[in-house]
Design a protein around this motif. Structure first.
Motif, PDB file in Angstrom:
ATOM      1  N   VAL A   1     109.647 -43.266 -32.546  1.00 18.56           N
ATOM      2  CA  VAL A   1     110.399 -42.533 -33.493  1.00 18.56           C
ATOM      3  C   VAL A   1     110.189 -40.984 -32.792  1.00 18.56           C
ATOM      4  O   VAL A   1     111.091 -40.115 -33.546  1.00 18.56           O
ATOM      5  CB  VAL A   1     109.895 -42.592 -34.781  1.00 18.56           C
ATOM      6  CG1 VAL A   1     110.169 -43.848 -35.171  1.00 18.56           C
ATOM      7  CG2 VAL A   1     108.492 -42.218 -34.981  1.00 18.56           C
ATOM      8  N   ARG A   2     109.265 -40.569 -32.040  1.00 17.83           N
ATOM      9  CA  ARG A   2     109.056 -39.395 -31.536  1.00 17.83           C
ATOM     10  C   ARG A   2     109.676 -39.245 -30.171  1.00 17.83           C
ATOM     11  O   ARG A   2     109.347 -38.030 -29.629  1.00 17.83           O
ATOM     12  CB  ARG A   2     107.640 -38.742 -31.745  1.00 17.83           C
ATOM     13  CG  ARG A   2     107.207 -38.865 -33.035  1.00 17.83           C
ATOM     14  CD  ARG A   2     105.612 -38.458 -33.353  1.00 17.83           C
ATOM     15  NE  ARG A   2     105.327 -38.481 -34.678  1.00 17.83           N
ATOM     16  CZ  ARG A   2     104.844 -39.496 -35.498  1.00 17.83           C
ATOM     17  NH1 ARG A   2     104.834 -40.787 -34.879  1.00 17.83           N
ATOM     18  NH2 ARG A   2     104.442 -39.366 -36.702  1.00 17.83           N
ATOM     19  N   ALA A   3     109.929 -40.136 -29.694  1.00 16.37           N
ATOM     20  CA  ALA A   3     110.911 -39.988 -28.240  1.00 16.37           C
ATOM     21  C   ALA A   3     109.774 -39.572 -27.180  1.00 16.37           C
ATOM     22  O   ALA A   3     110.146 -38.734 -26.499  1.00 16.37           O
ATOM     23  CB  ALA A   3     112.041 -39.276 -28.373  1.00 16.37           C
ATOM     24  N   LEU A   4     108.620 -39.944 -27.111  1.00 13.73           N
ATOM     25  CA  LEU A   4     107.578 -39.853 -26.187  1.00 13.73           C
ATOM     26  C   LEU A   4     107.091 -38.328 -26.172  1.00 13.73           C
ATOM     27  O   LEU A   4     106.964 -37.925 -25.009  1.00 13.73           O
ATOM     28  CB  LEU A   4     108.100 -40.334 -25.014  1.00 13.73           C
ATOM     29  CG  LEU A   4     108.391 -41.761 -24.670  1.00 13.73           C
ATOM     30  CD1 LEU A   4     108.844 -42.145 -23.307  1.00 13.73           C
ATOM     31  CD2 LEU A   4     107.311 -42.661 -25.208  1.00 13.73           C
ATOM     32  N   SER A   5     107.395 -37.711 -27.325  1.00  8.46           N
ATOM     33  CA  SER A   5     106.962 -36.161 -27.217  1.00  8.46           C
ATOM     34  C   SER A   5     105.465 -36.074 -27.682  1.00  8.46           C
ATOM     35  O   SER A   5     105.095 -35.007 -27.488  1.00  8.46           O
ATOM     36  CB  SER A   5     107.808 -35.548 -28.436  1.00  8.46           C
ATOM     37  OG  SER A   5     107.701 -35.803 -29.510  1.00  8.46           O
ATOM     38  N   ARG A   6     104.762 -36.843 -28.203  1.00  6.37           N
ATOM     39  CA  ARG A   6     103.625 -36.830 -28.519  1.00  6.37           C
ATOM     40  C   ARG A   6     102.708 -36.802 -27.024  1.00  6.37           C
ATOM     41  O   ARG A   6     102.951 -37.339 -26.065  1.00  6.37           O
ATOM     42  CB  ARG A   6     102.857 -38.069 -29.199  1.00  6.37           C
ATOM     43  CG  ARG A   6     101.280 -37.953 -29.731  1.00  6.37           C
ATOM     44  CD  ARG A   6     101.012 -39.071 -30.764  1.00  6.37           C
ATOM     45  NE  ARG A   6     101.388 -38.813 -32.200  1.00  6.37           N
ATOM     46  CZ  ARG A   6     101.182 -39.636 -33.194  1.00  6.37           C
ATOM     47  NH1 ARG A   6     100.900 -40.670 -32.834  1.00  6.37           N
ATOM     48  NH2 ARG A   6     101.697 -39.207 -34.447  1.00  6.37           N
ATOM     49  N   ASP A   7     101.699 -35.960 -27.164  1.00  3.67           N
ATOM     50  CA  ASP A   7     100.753 -35.749 -26.075  1.00  3.67           C
ATOM     51  C   ASP A   7     100.393 -36.942 -25.348  1.00  3.67           C
ATOM     52  O   ASP A   7      99.677 -37.841 -25.772  1.00  3.67           O
ATOM     53  CB  ASP A   7      99.579 -34.766 -26.374  1.00  3.67           C
ATOM     54  CG  ASP A   7      99.904 -33.544 -26.585  1.00  3.67           C
ATOM     55  OD1 ASP A   7     101.193 -32.922 -26.403  1.00  3.67           O
ATOM     56  OD2 ASP A   7      98.845 -32.800 -27.200  1.00  3.67           O
ATOM     57  N   GLY A   8     100.662 -37.045 -23.979  1.00  3.88           N
ATOM     58  CA  GLY A   8     100.416 -38.176 -23.277  1.00  3.88           C
ATOM     59  C   GLY A   8     101.329 -39.357 -23.288  1.00  3.88           C
ATOM     60  O   GLY A   8     101.263 -40.466 -22.555  1.00  3.88           O
ATOM     61  N   ALA A   9     102.208 -39.209 -24.300  1.00  3.24           N
ATOM     62  CA  ALA A   9     103.059 -40.589 -24.444  1.00  3.24           C
ATOM     63  C   ALA A   9     104.038 -41.019 -23.236  1.00  3.24           C
ATOM     64  O   ALA A   9     104.068 -41.938 -22.955  1.00  3.24           O
ATOM     65  CB  ALA A   9     103.876 -40.633 -25.779  1.00  3.24           C
ATOM     66  N   LEU A  10     104.764 -39.610 -22.901  1.00 11.08           N
ATOM     67  CA  LEU A  10     105.567 -39.764 -21.758  1.00 11.08           C
ATOM     68  C   LEU A  10     104.878 -40.462 -20.669  1.00 11.08           C
ATOM     69  O   LEU A  10     105.373 -41.370 -19.820  1.00 11.08           O
ATOM     70  CB  LEU A  10     106.148 -38.407 -21.389  1.00 11.08           C
ATOM     71  CG  LEU A  10     107.154 -38.436 -20.395  1.00 11.08           C
ATOM     72  CD1 LEU A  10     108.436 -39.511 -20.677  1.00 11.08           C
ATOM     73  CD2 LEU A  10     107.749 -37.156 -20.312  1.00 11.08           C
ATOM     74  N   GLU A  11     103.705 -40.203 -20.186  1.00 12.53           N
ATOM     75  CA  GLU A  11     102.980 -40.355 -19.048  1.00 12.53           C
ATOM     76  C   GLU A  11     102.423 -42.037 -19.223  1.00 12.53           C
ATOM     77  O   GLU A  11     102.611 -42.582 -18.135  1.00 12.53           O
ATOM     78  CB  GLU A  11     101.690 -39.569 -18.830  1.00 12.53           C
ATOM     79  CG  GLU A  11     101.974 -38.182 -18.172  1.00 12.53           C
ATOM     80  CD  GLU A  11     102.362 -37.258 -19.724  1.00 12.53           C
ATOM     81  OE1 GLU A  11     102.852 -36.216 -19.281  1.00 12.53           O
ATOM     82  OE2 GLU A  11     102.288 -37.530 -20.735  1.00 12.53           O
ATOM     83  N   ALA A  12     102.231 -42.220 -20.512  1.00  8.44           N
ATOM     84  CA  ALA A  12     101.700 -43.606 -20.686  1.00  8.44           C
ATOM     85  C   ALA A  12     102.796 -44.600 -20.521  1.00  8.44           C
ATOM     86  O   ALA A  12     102.776 -45.640 -19.629  1.00  8.44           O
ATOM     87  CB  ALA A  12     101.022 -43.805 -22.111  1.00  8.44           C
ATOM     88  N   ALA A  13     103.811 -44.238 -21.244  1.00  7.84           N
ATOM     89  CA  ALA A  13     105.166 -45.043 -20.882  1.00  7.84           C
ATOM     90  C   ALA A  13     105.756 -45.174 -19.521  1.00  7.84           C
ATOM     91  O   ALA A  13     106.068 -46.264 -19.262  1.00  7.84           O
ATOM     92  CB  ALA A  13     106.223 -44.480 -21.779  1.00  7.84           C
TER      93      ALA A  13
END
Length: 291
Positions: free
Chosen positions: A121-133
């Motif tokens: 729901v936060r579109a990978l904006s939480r710290d580290g989420a984009l890199e994890a995905a």
């Protein structure tokens, strides 16, 4: 170009040339509609199996409530809620398993447990989420939300809600591509009810087909939400018919996936929409001989 009839989800595929139904499995005590109903391990497994038997192509497993005013949960608590359920369902149900999370640690552990799709729901904006995905390589649904769950419904404002949602999702797609992800592995969700008034939600639904310009399949979640209650004056447990109406409207406007609580009824409604679409593509139905 990705074949939408075999859209890849981990070791599963989805036929997104037809609208598919995603069943909601909240393993939380405080979700707005079914909080606490399926938090027990056995109850969660029974409900997931029932939804698959009713025709759900995807089961969306969530351990953090994102309803307006929701209280945040710790990473460990979210892990403890969702990972055992994913492990129990992986390989046992004929459906794509999705995890509804914004937390990088949960994404990684869910992937190890056998999940096929990340729904954030936060579109990978939480710290580290984009890199994890990006590191996991799984498909991701990017959702628009104005503000945060605790305060998002206090006073949402837009100059042009559809244009702003489009710009935000376009920016998040670009961020994903810059991180090495492919547009073909992304879904987009306009975020009905997430920092939006009933007027914003209705306009988004009316102009949902504009999101197709982003080049990603569209996922929507309106089941039992307050936008339906506001229009019909019905409490959350009396919103089935309103939920079916908006699911059908979304499918007609191009939604590839509808996320719902009432799976059996929605599958019937969406099956009719898919059949109607197919009739327009089938020469025999139009009185023409098949090749």
């Amino acid at each position: 170009m990705t074949d939408l009839s075999k859209w890849p989800c981990g070791n599963q595929t989805l036929n997104l040339t037809e609208t598919q139904v995603m069943g909601v499995l909240n393993v939380t005590p405080d979700s707005f509609s079914d909080g606490g109903h399926f938090i027990g391990h056995d109850q969660a497994l029974r409900h997931a199996t029932e939804m698959v038997d009713q025709g759900a192509a995807i089961i969306d497993i969530g351990g953090e409530s994102t309803r307006p005013g929701a209280t945040p949960v710790s990473v460990q608590e979210e892990l403890d809620r969702v990972i055992p359920v994913i492990e129990a369902l992986a390989g046992r149900v004929d459906a794509v398993l999705s995890v509804d999370t914004s937390t990088p640690e949960v994404m990684r552990e869910a992937a190890r447990a056998g999940v096929h799709l990340l729904n954030d729901v936060r579109a990978l904006s939480r710290d580290g989420a984009l890199e994890a995905a990006a590191g996991l390589g799984l498909p991701v649904c990017l959702m628009h939300m104005q503000g945060q769950p605790g305060t998002m419904q206090l006073n949402p404002q837009y100059g042009d809600v559809v244009g702003e949602v489009l710009r935000y999702l376009g920016d998040r797609i670009a961020a994903c591509e810059a991180a090495g992800m492919k547009r073909q592995q992304l879904l987009v969700d306009p975020g009905f009810g997430f920092g939006k008034t009933v007027g914003h939600n209705l306009r988004l639904l009316n102009e949902l087909d504009r999101l197709q310009s982003l080049g990603c399949p569209i996922l929507v979640g309106m089941s039992r939400k307050s936008m339906i209650g506001d229009v019909l004056g019905k409490p959350v447990d009396q919103r089935l018919y309103g939920s079916l109406a908006v699911a059908v409207a979304a499918a007609m406007k191009g939604a590839a996936i509808v996320r719902v609580h009432d799976v059996a009824e929605t599958v019937d409604a969406i099956t009719m929409i898919n059949a109607m679409r197919q009739s327009g593509q089938d020469p025999a139905v139009n009185g023409e001989p098949k090749a």
